[in-house]
Design a protein around this motif. Structure first.
Motif, short mmCIF file in Angstrom:
data_model
loop_
_atom_site.label_atom_id
_atom_site.label_comp_id
_atom_site.label_asym_id
_atom_site.label_seq_id
_atom_site.Cartn_x
_atom_site.Cartn_y
_atom_site.Cartn_z
N VAL A 1 0.86 -1.18 0.00
CA VAL A 1 0.00 0.00 0.00
C VAL A 1 0.90 1.23 0.00
O VAL A 1 1.74 1.40 0.88
N PHE A 2 0.73 2.06 -1.01
CA PHE A 2 1.46 3.32 -1.10
C PHE A 2 0.52 4.42 -0.61
O PHE A 2 -0.61 4.15 -0.21
N ASP A 3 0.96 5.67 -0.65
CA ASP A 3 0.14 6.78 -0.14
C ASP A 3 -1.23 6.85 -0.80
O ASP A 3 -2.23 7.02 -0.12
N ASP A 4 -1.28 6.74 -2.12
CA ASP A 4 -2.56 6.92 -2.79
C ASP A 4 -2.92 5.80 -3.77
O ASP A 4 -3.84 5.95 -4.56
N TYR A 5 -2.21 4.70 -3.73
CA TYR A 5 -2.56 3.56 -4.57
C TYR A 5 -2.03 2.27 -3.95
O TYR A 5 -1.24 2.30 -3.01
N VAL B 1 -0.50 -1.71 -4.91
CA VAL B 1 0.06 -2.61 -5.93
C VAL B 1 -0.03 -4.03 -5.40
O VAL B 1 0.38 -4.32 -4.28
N LEU B 2 -0.63 -4.91 -6.22
CA LEU B 2 -0.72 -6.33 -5.89
C LEU B 2 -0.02 -7.11 -6.99
O LEU B 2 -0.08 -6.73 -8.16
N VAL B 3 0.65 -8.19 -6.60
CA VAL B 3 1.42 -8.98 -7.55
C VAL B 3 1.09 -10.45 -7.38
O VAL B 3 1.05 -10.96 -6.26
N GLN B 4 0.85 -11.12 -8.50
CA GLN B 4 0.65 -12.57 -8.53
C GLN B 4 1.88 -13.16 -9.23
O GLN B 4 2.25 -12.70 -10.32
N VAL B 5 2.51 -14.16 -8.62
CA VAL B 5 3.71 -14.77 -9.20
C VAL B 5 3.50 -16.27 -9.34
O VAL B 5 3.10 -16.95 -8.39
N ASN B 6 3.78 -16.79 -10.53
CA ASN B 6 3.84 -18.22 -10.75
C ASN B 6 5.27 -18.64 -10.44
O ASN B 6 6.19 -18.28 -11.17
N PRO B 7 5.50 -19.40 -9.35
CA PRO B 7 6.87 -19.74 -8.96
C PRO B 7 7.54 -20.76 -9.88
O PRO B 7 8.74 -20.98 -9.76
N GLU C 1 0.39 -8.03 -12.43
CA GLU C 1 0.49 -6.90 -11.51
C GLU C 1 -0.80 -6.10 -11.60
O GLU C 1 -1.27 -5.81 -12.69
N LEU C 2 -1.35 -5.79 -10.44
CA LEU C 2 -2.54 -4.93 -10.37
C LEU C 2 -2.16 -3.64 -9.67
O LEU C 2 -1.49 -3.66 -8.64
N ILE C 3 -2.59 -2.53 -10.24
CA ILE C 3 -2.44 -1.24 -9.58
C ILE C 3 -3.85 -0.70 -9.36
O ILE C 3 -4.62 -0.55 -10.32
N VAL C 4 -4.18 -0.45 -8.10
CA VAL C 4 -5.50 0.07 -7.73
C VAL C 4 -5.32 1.55 -7.41
O VAL C 4 -4.64 1.91 -6.44
N HIS C 5 -5.93 2.40 -8.22
CA HIS C 5 -5.82 3.85 -8.06
C HIS C 5 -6.85 4.35 -7.06
O HIS C 5 -7.84 3.66 -6.77
N PRO C 6 -6.66 5.57 -6.55
CA PRO C 6 -7.61 6.12 -5.56
C PRO C 6 -9.05 6.16 -6.04
O PRO C 6 -9.98 6.01 -5.25
N ASP C 7 -9.25 6.33 -7.35
CA ASP C 7 -10.61 6.36 -7.89
C ASP C 7 -11.16 4.96 -8.19
O ASP C 7 -12.16 4.79 -8.84
N LYS C 8 -10.43 3.95 -7.70
CA LYS C 8 -10.77 2.51 -7.84
C LYS C 8 -10.50 1.98 -9.25
O LYS C 8 -10.81 0.83 -9.54
#
Length: 78
Positions: A14-18, A20-26, A33-40
């Motif tokens: 969690v950053f100040d205003d967004y 970041v989620l990461v899914q990794v296949n090991p 990679e998902l980036i969720v912005h403040p406006d959703k």
């Protein structure tokens, strides 16, 4: 017969205003990679990582999360 079952690994920071989620296949270091912005607004990017991805995420202060949490964001339910 070769099994195609893969247990993905999931991380979040969690950053100040967004967020970041990461899914990794090991197995092959592919992922999402998902980036969720403040406006959703949700950005999705297919990624290919190197074998040091776990260490990189740890240095960048990402925390392990569950597949449920990742998928709730992916489906826009959070």
């Amino acid at each position: 017969m070769k099994s195609s079952a893969v247990v993905h690994e999931y991380y979040k920071r969690v950053f100040d205003d967004y967020i970041v989620l990461v899914q990794v296949n090991p197995m092959d270091f592919s992922g999402l990679e998902l980036i969720v912005h403040p406006d959703k607004k949700l950005e999705k990017t297919k990624m290919h990582f190197d074998e040091n991805i776990k260490e990189d995420l740890e240095v960048d202060e990402f925390k392990a999360i569950t597949s449920l949490e990742f998928n709730l964001y992916l489906k826009g339910l959070v």
